[in-house]
Design a protein around this motif. Structure first.
Motif, mmCIF file in Angstrom:
data_model
loop_
_atom_site.group_PDB
_atom_site.id
_atom_site.type_symbol
_atom_site.label_atom_id
_atom_site.label_comp_id
_atom_site.label_asym_id
_atom_site.label_seq_id
_atom_site.Cartn_x
_atom_site.Cartn_y
_atom_site.Cartn_z
ATOM 1 N N ARG A 92 0.852 -1.186 0.000
ATOM 2 C CA ARG A 92 0.000 0.000 0.000
ATOM 3 C C ARG A 92 0.895 1.246 0.000
ATOM 4 O O ARG A 92 2.106 1.155 0.235
ATOM 5 N N PRO A 93 0.337 2.421 -0.244
ATOM 6 C CA PRO A 93 1.167 3.632 -0.363
ATOM 7 C C PRO A 93 1.963 3.985 0.886
ATOM 8 O O PRO A 93 2.994 4.651 0.793
ATOM 9 N N THR A 94 1.489 3.562 2.063
ATOM 10 C CA THR A 94 2.213 3.898 3.287
ATOM 11 C C THR A 94 2.661 2.633 4.008
ATOM 12 O O THR A 94 2.084 1.549 3.833
ATOM 13 N N GLN A 95 3.696 2.800 4.834
ATOM 14 C CA GLN A 95 4.191 1.677 5.616
ATOM 15 C C GLN A 95 3.116 1.178 6.576
ATOM 16 O O GLN A 95 2.932 -0.039 6.733
ATOM 17 N N GLN A 96 2.399 2.111 7.219
ATOM 18 C CA GLN A 96 1.382 1.723 8.191
ATOM 19 C C GLN A 96 0.299 0.854 7.549
ATOM 20 O O GLN A 96 -0.097 -0.186 8.093
ATOM 21 N N GLN A 97 -0.180 1.285 6.387
ATOM 22 C CA GLN A 97 -1.230 0.533 5.701
ATOM 23 C C GLN A 97 -0.719 -0.835 5.245
ATOM 24 O O GLN A 97 -1.415 -1.848 5.375
ATOM 25 N N THR A 98 0.491 -0.867 4.718
ATOM 26 C CA THR A 98 1.050 -2.129 4.223
ATOM 27 C C THR A 98 1.242 -3.123 5.362
ATOM 28 O O THR A 98 0.834 -4.289 5.261
ATOM 29 N N PHE A 99 1.839 -2.668 6.450
ATOM 30 C CA PHE A 99 2.112 -3.567 7.576
ATOM 31 C C PHE A 99 0.812 -4.065 8.200
ATOM 32 O O PHE A 99 0.640 -5.275 8.425
ATOM 33 N N ALA A 100 -0.113 -3.154 8.471
ATOM 34 C CA ALA A 100 -1.376 -3.543 9.108
ATOM 35 C C ALA A 100 -2.148 -4.524 8.234
ATOM 36 O O ALA A 100 -2.734 -5.500 8.730
ATOM 37 N N SER A 101 -2.133 -4.305 6.933
ATOM 38 C CA SER A 101 -2.887 -5.167 6.015
ATOM 39 C C SER A 101 -2.258 -6.550 5.917
ATOM 40 O O SER A 101 -2.963 -7.566 5.896
ATOM 41 N N LEU A 102 -0.928 -6.611 5.848
ATOM 42 C CA LEU A 102 -0.248 -7.900 5.756
ATOM 43 C C LEU A 102 -0.388 -8.696 7.052
ATOM 44 O O LEU A 102 -0.569 -9.917 7.028
ATOM 45 N N VAL A 103 -0.314 -8.008 8.190
ATOM 46 C CA VAL A 103 -0.504 -8.690 9.475
ATOM 47 C C VAL A 103 -1.928 -9.212 9.581
ATOM 48 O O VAL A 103 -2.174 -10.359 9.969
ATOM 49 N N SER A 104 -2.896 -8.361 9.221
ATOM 50 C CA SER A 104 -4.299 -8.753 9.303
ATOM 51 C C SER A 104 -4.601 -9.942 8.407
ATOM 52 O O SER A 104 -5.415 -10.800 8.741
ATOM 53 N N ALA A 105 -3.912 -10.007 7.269
ATOM 54 C CA ALA A 105 -4.129 -11.106 6.325
ATOM 55 C C ALA A 105 -3.368 -12.364 6.706
ATOM 56 O O ALA A 105 -3.477 -13.387 6.026
ATOM 57 N N GLY A 106 -2.592 -12.309 7.781
ATOM 58 C CA GLY A 106 -1.833 -13.476 8.196
ATOM 59 C C GLY A 106 -0.571 -13.691 7.389
ATOM 60 O O GLY A 106 0.013 -14.779 7.409
ATOM 61 N N ALA A 159 0.598 -1.409 16.695
ATOM 62 C CA ALA A 159 -0.672 -0.878 17.193
ATOM 63 C C ALA A 159 -1.568 -0.342 16.081
ATOM 64 O O ALA A 159 -2.771 -0.166 16.277
ATOM 65 N N ASP A 160 -0.994 -0.091 14.910
ATOM 66 C CA ASP A 160 -1.772 0.510 13.817
ATOM 67 C C ASP A 160 -2.748 -0.510 13.228
ATOM 68 O O ASP A 160 -2.397 -1.656 12.984
ATOM 69 N N LYS A 161 -3.985 -0.091 12.977
ATOM 70 C CA LYS A 161 -5.022 -0.990 12.458
ATOM 71 C C LYS A 161 -5.606 -0.482 11.136
ATOM 72 O O LYS A 161 -6.746 -0.777 10.795
ATOM 73 N N ASP A 162 -4.808 0.280 10.375
ATOM 74 C CA ASP A 162 -5.297 0.841 9.110
ATOM 75 C C ASP A 162 -5.236 -0.230 8.016
ATOM 76 O O ASP A 162 -4.396 -0.206 7.122
ATOM 77 N N VAL A 163 -6.155 -1.186 8.112
ATOM 78 C CA VAL A 163 -6.156 -2.329 7.195
ATOM 79 C C VAL A 163 -6.763 -1.935 5.848
ATOM 80 O O VAL A 163 -7.845 -1.351 5.787
ATOM 81 N N GLN A 164 -6.048 -2.273 4.782
ATOM 82 C CA GLN A 164 -6.492 -1.982 3.422
ATOM 83 C C GLN A 164 -6.674 -3.294 2.649
ATOM 84 O O GLN A 164 -6.184 -4.347 3.042
#
Length: 434
Positions: A92-106, A159-164
């Motif tokens: 994703r365009p930001t580190q926060q979005q990329t990390f949160a989304s990959l973690v959320s997706a397992g 702690a970031d939860k900006d899931v994309q």
């Protein structure tokens, strides 16, 4: 004709992770039954000199991950997937979005970062990887591993939860259909099995005369290598993905443009249908025209292989000159004639000689025992029923997808043959009385 299928082994359906903000439980497991080989990348050491263990995850993301996201070039995924899958779809365009989304997706394991599924996903490789793709894969793997290692130590990211939404937005069926091993299998089934018709002029073991007259470019068949043959066809522009019906692979053998080898097929015959089936499908794949599984072409219920068994019909009325005649052969069984044809052939009638002749193609219903036997290119001896159909209205020229049916039926002949191979050993029958 010897055929060797050198399929690329790539990520299986379950190897392509899907995830979005609404359904993060869709994270796919890596390492399905048909997955590519685990790469030695997982054992490699990140030796990039411009970064140290003290570099922040953001610095690594901006300098090593974002360039992958912003690049116009395909990622190493393109080595196995013709379309539909690219590593940048997991960024994703930001580190926060990329990390949160990959973690959320397992796909990122915050407790065991080196065992993160995104790393396993990147490290998948075909059995015969290209040198360039291996280098790209190495860069991608080391970049993601360095970033994941740093990111899991950043409490603000945890702690970031900006899931994309990440990953391919296509169905598993569409992704699977566009895998290069599936494309090659389609090429083998629809085109490679027919190249025996072209080998006299285009195969390097038979065309020395043609090469001397026209140059090496006429040798577009690579012996025992369908993948190399397909690659050459694409490089030589024999397949036109802008106007598939104008592909040289179709225009020349149908004599729509000059062809030194003469007419090898006509619009609407079985070979033409098979060539179009592959070319049209390949075009749709590379142009990303498939969005849903409902748009995918239906697989033919029948498989076939060209033989050197020749069949001749004498006494064909001259009124059928140049019309396409199709013959279907049905063997005699204990309960009568077979329900399905086991051989077929189609070719225009030579009215001036009152005859029709052509080599047979063995046919079988997909998944049957006979389908596993036709590769031997032998037709069992015995009694057969030959059903004859003639396209008297030119409907195949108007619609190449049309099939000859009972309206085109002109008669049938019972015969018995040993079915010897070779042009000089034709099985000959008389055209049925009208």
């Amino acid at each position: 004709m010897s055929m060797v299928l050198c399929c690329v082994v790539s990520c299986s359906q379950s190897d392509v992770p899907h995830a979005n903000a609404q359904s993060v439980s869709q994270a796919a497991s890596i390492g399905g039954e048909s997955a590519g080989q685990p790469s030695s990348l997982v054992e490699s050491h990140d030796e990039s000199p411009q970064f140290t263990s003290n570099d922040s995850s953001l610095a690594i993301f901006e300098k090593r991950i974002l360039p992958i996201f912003q690049s116009a070039k395909p990622s190493s995924c393109a080595e196995c997937h013709l379309s539909g899958v690219d590593l940048k779809e997991y960024i994703r365009p930001t580190q926060q979005q990329t990390f949160a989304s990959l973690v959320s997706a397992g796909l990122i394991d915050v407790t065991k970062p080196d065992e993160s599924k995104i790393l396993t996903f990147i490290s998948r490789r075909p059995e015969q990887p290209g040198l360039v793709s291996d280098e790209i894969r190495q860069v991608e793997f080391e970049a993601f591993r360095a970033w994941v290692r740093a990111a899991v130590s950043d409490s603000t990211l945890i702690a970031d939860k900006d899931v994309q939404q990440i990953g391919p937005q296509l169905s598993d069926e569409v992704i699977r259909h566009a895998r290069k091993d599936r494309v090659l299998a389609s090429f083998v089934e629809n085109v490679w099995t027919e190249v025996g018709r072209c080998s006299a002029c285009h195969s390097p073991d038979q065309n020395q005369k043609q090469v001397k007259e026209h140059g090496e470019q006429v040798s577009w068949i690579t012996l025992r290598d369908p993948q190399a043959t397909l690659n050459y066809m694409l490089e030589a522009d024999l397949i036109d993905t802008d106007e598939p019906e104008k592909s040289l692979l179709l225009l020349k053998p149908t004599m729509q443009i000059k062809h030194g080898g003469g007419q090898k097929m006509v619009i609407g015959d079985r070979s033409y249908k098979q060539f179009r089936r592959f070319i049209d499908d390949y075009t749709a794949i590379v142009q990303n025209k498939y969005a849903t599984s409902e748009q995918l072409p239906e697989q033919s219920n029948e498989v076939s292989v060209v033989t050197d068994i020749w069949f001749k019909i004498e006494g064909v009325p001259a009124k059928y000159d140049k019309m396409l005649l199709q013959v279907d052969l049905y063997p005699q069984t204990d309960s009568g004639w077979s329900e399905y044809r086991v051989a077929t052939s189609d070719r225009p009638v030579f009215g001036g000689g009152n005859l029709w002749q052509h080599s047979l193609s063995l046919t079988a219903q997909r998944g049957t025992n006979w389908a596993t036997q036709i590769a031997a290119v032998k037709l069992p001896s015995g009694k057969y029923l030959a059903k004859l159909y003639i396209d008297q209205t030119g409907k195949l020229q108007k619609d190449f997808t049309a099939e000859l049916n009972e309206q085109d039926f002109v008669g049938q002949v019972e015969l018995e043959s040993q079915w010897p191979a070779g042009y000089g050993n034709m099985t000959i029958v008389k055209f049925p009385a009208e």
